[in-house]
Scaffold this active site. Structure first.
Site, short mmCIF file in Angstrom:
data_model
loop_
_atom_site.label_atom_id
_atom_site.label_comp_id
_atom_site.label_asym_id
_atom_site.label_seq_id
_atom_site.Cartn_x
_atom_site.Cartn_y
_atom_site.Cartn_z
CB SER A 163 16.89 -61.24 -71.92
OG SER A 163 17.60 -60.56 -72.78
CD GLU A 175 6.95 -68.05 -71.17
OE1 GLU A 175 6.06 -67.89 -70.55
OE2 GLU A 175 7.02 -67.59 -72.39
CB ALA A 208 1.12 -60.02 -78.64
#
Length: 213
Positions: free
Chosen positions: A61, A151, A163
């Site tokens: 990723s 984050e 989501a």
């Protein structure tokens, strides 16, 4: 020209020592959040946090994100340009709990708030709602102290459900989602927000009543 296949395993072996510090940062933040859970429950008889989930971005990723940004592959660039290598998702019961939690986090002297993205007050066009904090926390190693970015995504149960479904749909259609499904997702986001507001109002109404002995 056929692009050479990337040796993700080899890169992971090369990068894993450098990225170990992100695990330590997650450990630090998870500990802080669990203390907030217990302390808030003790003081206010209410726990603003329902669930905590953390993860470290995979080398695949990270590489894909660097390539999308047209940035050369290196540990230094990953650390400099990818801010969500370490991520924590916090699920709350009510919208008000989200903002209470943010206020508590801001009071920690060792946490530096780098960025706040409030997609609750300003939802994305597709209906996505969440509050994102980009923080920097010191990790104390044996030879040095290293600031590490983490984050934190904070959302209600309804926001998280939406989501999760949106992610599954976009993955299923490889991001080429039919227009009618996009419209239905937006409608579902509106329904989820209505539910959050309704539940908040019910909680506030309940709190106006005192149960007699």
């Amino acid at each position: 020209m056929v692009q050479a296949e990337i040796d993700y395993k080899g890169i992971f072996e090369e990068w894993k020592n450098s990225f170990l510090v992100y695990k330590f940062a997650l450990d630090e933040v998870n500990t802080k959040l669990k203390i907030i859970q217990e302390d808030y429950q003790f003081i206010h008889n209410h726990n603003p946090i329902e669930h905590i989930k953390s993860r470290i971005k995979s080398p695949e990723s990270i590489i894909n994100k660097l390539r999308r940004k047209n940035i050369s592959l290196s540990i230094e660039n990953a650390i400099k340009y990818i801010h969500d290598i370490a991520g924590i998702r916090v699920t709350c019961s009510f919208i008000s709990d989200i903002y209470r939690l943010v206020d508590v986090i801001k009071k920690h002297d060792d946490i530096k708030i780098l960025q706040v993205k409030d997609y609750i007050k300003n939802p994305k066009p597709n209906g996505y709602q969440s509050l994102h904090l980009l923080i920097e926390i010191p990790v104390f190693l044996t030879t040095r102290t290293q600031p590490v970015k983490v984050e934190i995504q904070i959302r209600t149960i309804a926001m998280d459900f939406w989501a999760s479904l949106e992610h599954k749909i976009f993955y299923k259609f490889d991001k080429d989602v039919p227009k009618y499904l996009i419209n239905e997702l937006k409608e579902a986001a509106d329904v989820a927000h209505h539910l959050d507001v309704k539940m908040e109002n019910l909680k506030d109404e309940m709190n106006t009543y005192k149960i007699s002995d």
